[in-house]
Design a protein around this motif. Structure first.
Motif, short mmCIF file in Angstrom:
data_model
loop_
_atom_site.label_atom_id
_atom_site.label_comp_id
_atom_site.label_asym_id
_atom_site.label_seq_id
_atom_site.Cartn_x
_atom_site.Cartn_y
_atom_site.Cartn_z
N THR A 67 33.45 43.12 -25.78
CA THR A 67 32.11 43.28 -25.49
C THR A 67 31.22 44.03 -24.85
N ALA A 68 29.62 44.60 -25.05
CA ALA A 68 28.61 45.23 -24.26
C ALA A 68 28.60 44.52 -23.42
N GLY A 69 27.77 45.97 -22.72
CA GLY A 69 27.63 45.81 -21.28
C GLY A 69 27.87 46.85 -20.80
N LYS A 70 27.97 47.69 -19.21
CA LYS A 70 28.28 47.85 -18.45
C LYS A 70 29.55 48.54 -17.69
N VAL A 71 30.15 49.94 -17.81
CA VAL A 71 31.06 50.42 -16.07
C VAL A 71 30.70 50.17 -14.69
N ILE A 72 30.72 48.73 -14.70
CA ILE A 72 30.39 49.20 -12.89
C ILE A 72 32.10 49.45 -11.92
N ASP A 73 32.67 50.08 -12.79
CA ASP A 73 34.34 49.75 -11.59
C ASP A 73 34.73 50.95 -12.71
N ALA A 74 35.79 51.97 -12.48
CA ALA A 74 36.77 52.43 -13.67
C ALA A 74 37.89 53.66 -11.58
N THR A 75 38.46 53.26 -12.28
CA THR A 75 39.68 53.71 -11.54
C THR A 75 40.24 54.26 -12.64
N GLU A 76 41.97 54.81 -12.39
CA GLU A 76 43.01 55.33 -12.88
C GLU A 76 43.68 55.00 -13.67
N SER A 77 43.77 53.25 -13.52
CA SER A 77 44.52 52.43 -14.44
C SER A 77 43.81 51.50 -14.86
N SER A 78 42.55 50.95 -14.36
CA SER A 78 41.32 49.95 -15.18
C SER A 78 39.99 50.34 -15.06
N VAL A 79 39.63 49.36 -15.40
CA VAL A 79 37.88 49.90 -16.58
C VAL A 79 37.07 47.90 -16.17
N THR A 80 36.36 47.91 -15.27
CA THR A 80 35.36 46.45 -15.40
C THR A 80 34.11 47.08 -15.96
N VAL A 81 33.72 45.89 -17.00
CA VAL A 81 32.44 45.76 -17.54
C VAL A 81 31.50 44.78 -17.08
N ALA A 82 30.40 45.17 -16.66
CA ALA A 82 29.36 43.73 -16.37
C ALA A 82 29.11 43.32 -17.61
N ILE A 83 29.37 41.69 -18.63
CA ILE A 83 28.02 41.41 -19.16
C ILE A 83 27.30 41.17 -18.80
N ASP A 84 26.58 40.28 -17.45
CA ASP A 84 25.59 39.97 -17.49
C ASP A 84 25.39 40.40 -15.29
N ASP A 85 24.75 39.96 -15.20
CA ASP A 85 24.80 40.13 -13.60
C ASP A 85 25.17 39.27 -12.82
N GLU A 86 26.09 38.48 -13.64
CA GLU A 86 27.15 37.71 -12.63
C GLU A 86 29.07 37.74 -13.58
N THR A 87 28.52 37.67 -15.04
CA THR A 87 30.06 38.17 -15.43
C THR A 87 30.15 39.67 -16.03
N ALA A 88 31.88 39.65 -15.50
CA ALA A 88 32.43 40.91 -15.70
C ALA A 88 33.49 40.76 -16.21
N ILE A 89 34.51 41.17 -16.80
CA ILE A 89 35.42 41.69 -17.41
C ILE A 89 36.51 42.66 -17.49
N THR A 90 37.81 43.12 -16.67
CA THR A 90 38.40 43.84 -15.40
C THR A 90 38.97 44.12 -16.75
N TYR A 91 39.94 45.33 -16.63
CA TYR A 91 40.66 45.47 -17.66
C TYR A 91 41.69 46.49 -17.14
N GLU A 92 42.80 46.52 -17.21
CA GLU A 92 44.20 47.08 -15.94
C GLU A 92 45.62 46.80 -17.08
N ASN A 93 46.44 47.49 -16.02
CA ASN A 93 47.56 48.18 -16.44
C ASN A 93 47.07 49.51 -17.56
#
Length: 214
Positions: A138-164
């Motif tokens: 989805t579209a959104g804003k990156v609120i967290d990023a590490t060497e192996s994961s990214v978290t994208v906020a969809i709205d004020d409450e919902t986010a998706i974390t991509y790992e591995n």
């Protein structure tokens, strides 16, 4: 003479000695077919329970308010500020009872990029394969990023974390669109949906989308 629905009266008259004249006076009985009953409209909800129509609800609320005002007048002998506040509270209470509806689940859906194949979903953690590039669902804003994961906020409450992930191409604060490249992976990567920081576990997946209750 008698016929069904007809009353006949026979009268005889004599003219000269050789002619007899007869005639009948007929009275027709009105149609006795019973009138059709008016249809009654019944309001039922999805569970088959009768519902009160809106006009009846308004009448019931109005009658209750009048009753409250009358009772207050009988007790206090006048219409003071407290009387109208009491009536207003009663009106709001009754209105909330009539308008109260059963809570309904609202489903949220996001599309899965075409190059990602859903392998499994376990306790809300969806596993994907199908290539080496991880794209944002989805579209959104990156609120967290590490060497192996990214978290994208969809709205004020919902986010998706991509790992591995083996490589990450975005930074915290970046704005991404649906299909943007987030990183690379070997074999498989996982995606987890969170709401207010809690993992959403009742996720249902298909070849093209993920669905969950909000």
């Amino acid at each position: 003479m008698e016929f069904d629905g007809v009353n006949s009266i026979v009268c005889d008259a004599e003219e000269a000695d050789w002619l007899d004249v007869s005639y009948s006076e007929r009275k027709y009985v009105a149609d006795q077919t019973p009138a059709k009953k008016k249809a009654k409209i019944r309001f039922k909800n999805a569970n088959g329970v009768k519902k009160i129509g809106k006009p009846l609800r308004i009448v019931a609320i109005a009658l209750l308010c009048v009753a409250v005002l009358a009772a207050m007048l009988f007790v206090d002998g006048n219409f003071g500020k407290d009387v109208f506040q009491t009536a207003k509270a009663a009106y709001s209470s009754v209105l909330s009872i009539f308008d109260k509806a059963e809570p309904q689940d609202v489903s949220a859906t996001i599309a899965i990029p075409s190059n990602h194949n859903l392998v499994d979903i376990n306790d809300g953690v969806a596993t994907f394969e199908g290539g080496r590039a991880t794209l944002s669902f989805t579209a959104g804003k990156v609120i967290d990023a590490t060497e192996s994961s990214v978290t994208v906020a969809i709205d004020d409450e919902t986010a998706i974390t991509y790992e591995n992930l083996t490589t990450v191409f975005v930074n915290i604060g970046d704005t991404v669109s649906a299909g943007s490249l987030l990183g690379k992976y070997d074999g498989t990567f996982t995606a987890t949906i969170t709401q207010s920081g809690e993992t959403v576990k009742d996720v249902i997946g298909s070849e093209t989308q993920l669905t969950w209750n909000v």
